[in-house]
Design a protein around this motif. Structure first.
Motif, mmCIF file in Angstrom:
data_model
loop_
_atom_site.group_PDB
_atom_site.id
_atom_site.type_symbol
_atom_site.label_atom_id
_atom_site.label_comp_id
_atom_site.label_asym_id
_atom_site.label_seq_id
_atom_site.Cartn_x
_atom_site.Cartn_y
_atom_site.Cartn_z
ATOM 1 N N MET A 1 58.626 20.555 35.537
ATOM 2 C CA MET A 1 60.046 19.791 35.985
ATOM 3 C C MET A 1 61.106 20.187 35.393
ATOM 4 O O MET A 1 61.309 20.823 34.117
ATOM 5 N N ALA A 2 62.222 20.686 36.089
ATOM 6 C CA ALA A 2 63.325 21.015 35.777
ATOM 7 C C ALA A 2 64.182 20.173 34.878
ATOM 8 O O ALA A 2 64.302 18.677 35.052
ATOM 9 N N ILE A 3 64.833 20.812 33.839
ATOM 10 C CA ILE A 3 65.658 19.863 32.994
ATOM 11 C C ILE A 3 67.059 19.807 33.900
ATOM 12 O O ILE A 3 67.552 20.490 34.548
ATOM 13 N N LYS A 4 67.549 18.592 33.911
ATOM 14 C CA LYS A 4 68.676 18.100 34.407
ATOM 15 C C LYS A 4 69.846 18.258 33.581
ATOM 16 O O LYS A 4 70.064 17.777 32.468
ATOM 17 N N HIS B 1 69.601 24.321 20.975
ATOM 18 C CA HIS B 1 68.643 24.310 19.837
ATOM 19 C C HIS B 1 67.183 23.629 20.289
ATOM 20 O O HIS B 1 66.307 24.172 20.024
ATOM 21 N N TYR B 2 67.694 22.631 20.834
ATOM 22 C CA TYR B 2 66.378 21.512 21.439
ATOM 23 C C TYR B 2 65.391 22.519 22.477
ATOM 24 O O TYR B 2 64.214 22.596 22.134
ATOM 25 N N ILE B 3 66.274 23.120 23.155
ATOM 26 C CA ILE B 3 65.548 23.852 24.250
ATOM 27 C C ILE B 3 64.510 24.841 23.732
ATOM 28 O O ILE B 3 63.533 25.243 24.211
ATOM 29 N N VAL C 1 74.145 26.141 28.064
ATOM 30 C CA VAL C 1 72.857 25.476 28.251
ATOM 31 C C VAL C 1 72.046 26.185 29.313
ATOM 32 O O VAL C 1 70.960 26.572 29.210
ATOM 33 N N ALA C 2 72.744 26.466 30.310
ATOM 34 C CA ALA C 2 72.193 27.495 31.364
ATOM 35 C C ALA C 2 71.579 28.685 30.848
ATOM 36 O O ALA C 2 70.524 29.336 31.426
ATOM 37 N N LEU C 3 72.346 29.445 30.225
ATOM 38 C CA LEU C 3 72.255 30.578 29.422
ATOM 39 C C LEU C 3 70.770 30.525 28.814
ATOM 40 O O LEU C 3 69.793 31.434 29.003
ATOM 41 N N VAL C 4 70.627 29.480 27.931
ATOM 42 C CA VAL C 4 69.358 29.460 27.277
ATOM 43 C C VAL C 4 68.289 29.032 27.995
ATOM 44 O O VAL C 4 67.097 29.493 27.673
ATOM 45 N N CYS C 5 68.346 28.185 29.021
ATOM 46 C CA CYS C 5 67.372 27.937 29.909
ATOM 47 C C CYS C 5 66.881 29.374 30.562
ATOM 48 O O CYS C 5 65.592 29.399 30.448
ATOM 49 N N ASN C 6 67.739 30.131 30.955
ATOM 50 C CA ASN C 6 67.193 31.342 31.443
ATOM 51 C C ASN C 6 66.473 31.929 30.574
ATOM 52 O O ASN C 6 65.539 32.736 30.749
ATOM 53 N N TYR D 1 66.099 24.485 35.655
ATOM 54 C CA TYR D 1 67.150 23.571 35.461
ATOM 55 C C TYR D 1 67.680 23.354 36.452
ATOM 56 O O TYR D 1 67.705 24.145 37.448
ATOM 57 N N GLU D 2 68.137 22.086 36.814
ATOM 58 C CA GLU D 2 69.132 21.801 37.916
ATOM 59 C C GLU D 2 70.334 21.109 37.486
ATOM 60 O O GLU D 2 70.451 20.332 36.484
ATOM 61 N N ILE D 3 71.765 21.885 37.939
ATOM 62 C CA ILE D 3 72.793 21.259 37.358
ATOM 63 C C ILE D 3 73.297 19.957 38.487
ATOM 64 O O ILE D 3 73.103 20.108 39.564
ATOM 65 N N ILE D 4 73.482 18.822 37.590
ATOM 66 C CA ILE D 4 73.799 17.713 38.462
ATOM 67 C C ILE D 4 75.448 17.488 38.412
ATOM 68 O O ILE D 4 76.284 17.275 37.309
ATOM 69 N N PRO D 5 75.964 17.802 39.561
ATOM 70 C CA PRO D 5 77.634 17.707 39.605
ATOM 71 C C PRO D 5 78.210 16.772 38.844
ATOM 72 O O PRO D 5 77.709 15.519 39.360
ATOM 73 N N VAL D 6 79.225 16.691 38.150
ATOM 74 C CA VAL D 6 80.127 15.587 37.641
ATOM 75 C C VAL D 6 81.557 15.645 38.257
ATOM 76 O O VAL D 6 82.117 16.789 38.029
#
Length: 213
Positions: free
Chosen positions: A1-4, A72-74, A17-22, A28-33
């Protein structure tokens, strides 16, 4: 499951955040705001990020905000995946790592933010930048980078000879510097900084984000 990841990729914090996910091979999925229309100040957003900023993440129901805390969490949550050693486990090595984490926030992020305030945020609001302020921040920043040159003359990365989150935390804001027209991280006058900067920005984890930008 992808992190949102709730935010926009143009945000340096979202990029962090995306860098560390990579690096950790975490999908991961970026949910636009829609920040232009104030979506980040709506009650539905504020219940997950009480300060009304981006990003926050939803990892299978676990909500967390602040990009460095998320990184840190990821790294800890997905410790067995991707790049290893981003957070040292030896007590003394961890202390030096925490020192480098604080250094990025106090001596690097703060200077980039000062420049961005004049060159990015004021432009967004159709205001003229204060070039005297830009020169003042740059002068301070150069003294900070002189200290980085000394540190990186003794070791490969900011927390020792191994890559850590402390290095990765620099990348998005450093990239913003180049977007603003400041090439001070590539300067031949600081060969150790230039070598380090080329190293951490040539990683596939970051190259993929730049391609998306």
């Amino acid at each position: 499951m992808a992190i949102k990841i709730y935010g926009v990729l143009l945000s340096t914090a979202v990029q962090r955040v995306a860098l560390v996910c990579n690096e950790k091979n975490v999908p991961y999925e970026i949910i636009p705001v829609d920040m232009k229309n104030g979506a980040h100040k709506e009650p539905s957003f504020l219940k997950n990020h009480p300060f009304g900023q981006i990003p926050y993440i939803d990892d299978d129901g676990f909500i967390l905000y602040e990009s460095r805390a998320i990184a840190h969490y990821i790294t800890k949550q997905y410790a067995s995946q991707g790049t290893q050693g981003l957070i040292p486990t030896d007590v003394k090595e961890e202390a030096i790592y925490e020192q480098a984490i604080a250094t990025e926030l106090s001596h690097f992020d703060s200077q980039v933010t000062g420049l961005a305030m004049e060159r990015v945020y004021k432009k967004y609001r159709n205001l003229e930048s204060d070039e005297a302020k830009v020169a003042e921040v740059l002068a301070t920043f150069n003294t900070k980078l002189d200290a980085y040159e000394v540190i990186l003359g003794k070791q490969r990365y900011v927390a020792g000879d191994n890559l850590t989150l402390a290095d990765l935390n620099h990348v998005p804001n450093g990239h913003m510097l180049k977007r603003m027209g400041f090439d001070i991280l590539d300067s031949e006058t600081r060969p150790n900084v230039a070598r380090w900067w080329k190293d951490i920005t040539s990683r596939p984890s970051w190259v993929a984000i730049v391609a998306d930008l």
